[in-house]
Design an enzyme around this catalytic site. Structure first.
Site, PDB file in Angstrom:
ATOM      1  N   LYS A 148      13.982  88.902  71.218  1.00  0.00           N
ATOM      2  CA  LYS A 148      12.948  88.516  70.251  1.00  0.00           C
ATOM      3  C   LYS A 148      11.739  88.697  70.327  1.00  0.00           C
ATOM      4  O   LYS A 148      11.197  89.356  71.140  1.00  0.00           O
ATOM      5  CB  LYS A 148      12.899  86.708  70.856  1.00  0.00           C
ATOM      6  CG  LYS A 148      14.376  86.207  70.865  1.00  0.00           C
ATOM      7  CD  LYS A 148      14.074  84.838  71.155  1.00  0.00           C
ATOM      8  CE  LYS A 148      15.880  83.534  70.809  1.00  0.00           C
ATOM      9  NZ  LYS A 148      15.549  83.517  69.507  1.00  0.00           N
ATOM     10  N   LYS A 256      24.874  78.673  64.270  1.00  0.00           N
ATOM     11  CA  LYS A 256      24.875  77.851  65.750  1.00  0.00           C
ATOM     12  C   LYS A 256      25.523  76.873  64.931  1.00  0.00           C
ATOM     13  O   LYS A 256      25.559  75.610  64.129  1.00  0.00           O
ATOM     14  CB  LYS A 256      23.499  77.626  65.596  1.00  0.00           C
ATOM     15  CG  LYS A 256      22.605  79.296  65.487  1.00  0.00           C
ATOM     16  CD  LYS A 256      20.948  78.629  66.719  1.00  0.00           C
ATOM     17  CE  LYS A 256      20.649  79.356  66.908  1.00  0.00           C
ATOM     18  NZ  LYS A 256      19.900  80.233  66.183  1.00  0.00           N
TER      19      LYS A 256
END
Length: 348
Positions: A148, A256
């Site tokens: 990230k 997701k």
């Protein structure tokens, strides 16, 4: 007659979880259970993993909506179009149908016959913390690492990538990046060009979702394959799914299920992407091991070849004990072990 109840549960991170948008010490979720008067001893379990503070679903009346969904459990199609609630009830009803054994989807992974290759996720932190986390993942045997980025100085992030590439070639370690929308339309291509030096597999959501024309331009010009993530979150018609993917033409979509409308809606995203030659992989979204188990069982039905972005249950100090285990870079499921649920405060 079907019945359902819900209970809140707060998960505690071992370390502060940092993205470009937030710092998290805890993660709220909701556990649900469903049963039928005909066999009340058989219970189906599910998780409604509300993403508090980071999701449009985080509304003051969420618990009231959840209560109403429990009262109308027999009408799954008529439930509100709230991804986390659909996700949880799909889980619970599938579990109930399988006899209440937490077999949400009957797959080789759920039977313990196969494992799922996953990427090693490196959370944001200062340079030294991220370097330590990278070292830990590489030592554990991960061949695909996802970082990230966008949370610390960009030059320091480049240093971290240089550190990895000085030691490992792209054939040895696959690097995925997730910007969580940290770049702007004005600086994205310049930053992507600099990142491309490190032979990056893909970058998720370089700019914030909702800027469709700009995202299409960046995807067309980027030297790194662009993947969509936040752009897919929510409930959308099949027509919108087609139009979005046609317009942006990403290399990959990252899905997701608890944020993309539940499992059935996520399946529709995958089928449409495959029609267009777009790659995909699934990602968990900080669910407990209960939700993670359902995602693992579901995604393994498609026998994915690419490493999936699934959590490992090691983020939390009080995760729900489960049959999930980590072995190097693979996630497995031991069907001879059982879930152990904490004491919960049930509501209707």
């Amino acid at each position: 007659m079907l019945h359902a109840v819900w209970a809140p549960y707060t998960l505690h991170f071992k370390e502060t979880a940092i993205t470009s948008r937030a710092r998290m010490l805890t993660k709220d979720t909701y556990i649900i259970k469903v049963w039928d008067d005909a066999s009340p001893e058989i219970v189906g379990w599910g998780e409604c993993p509300l993403f508090r503070g980071l999701s449009a679903e985080d509304t003051p009346d969420y618990e009231a909506i959840l209560t109403e969904a429990c009262r109308n459990i027999s009408d799954l199609e008529g439930m509100p179009q709230i991804s986390s609630i659909r996700f949880g009830f799909e889980m619970a009803l599938n579990d109930l149908a399988s006899g209440g054994t937490q077999k949400f989807y009957s797959s080789s992974w759920a039977k313990g016959e196969t494992t799922l290759k996953i990427n090693g996720l490196i959370w944001m932190g200062d340079r030294d913390t991220m370097a330590r986390r990278i070292e830990d993942k590489l030592r554990a045997g991960f061949k695909c690492v996802k970082l990230k980025i966008g949370g610390i100085d960009f030059e320091k992030e480049l240093e971290l990538l240089r550190l990895i590439r000085n030691r490992f070639s792209p054939e040895e370690i696959e690097l995925r990046l997730d910007a969580n929308g940290a770049f702007t339309p004005d600086n994205a291509l310049e930053r992507l060009t600099r990142l491309a030096e490190f032979q990056i597999h893909s970058i998720e959501q370089p700019i914030k979702a909702g800027q469709i024309n700009e995202m299409a331009r960046i995807a067309a010009l980027s030297p790194i394959p662009v993947a969509l993530d936040e752009e897919l979150i929510g409930f959308y018609s099949n027509d919108y799914k087609h139009r979005l993917l046609n317009k942006i033409a990403p290399s990959y979509i990252i899905l997701k299920p608890s944020l993309c409308g539940g499992f059935k809606e996520t399946d529709r995203w995958i089928d449409i992407a495959l029609e267009k030659g777009i790659g995909w992989w699934a990602t968990s979204a900080l669910e407990s091991d209960l939700g993670l188990a359902a995602i693992g069982q579901w995604v393994s039905l498609r026998d994915p070849e690419m490493p999936q972005g699934l959590g490992t249950g090691q983020l939390y100090t009080n995760n729900i004990k489960s049959p999930i285990f980590l072995n190097g870079e693979t996630l497995g499921y031991n069907p001879y072990r059982h879930f152990i649920f904490p004491e919960l405060d049930w509501h209707i």
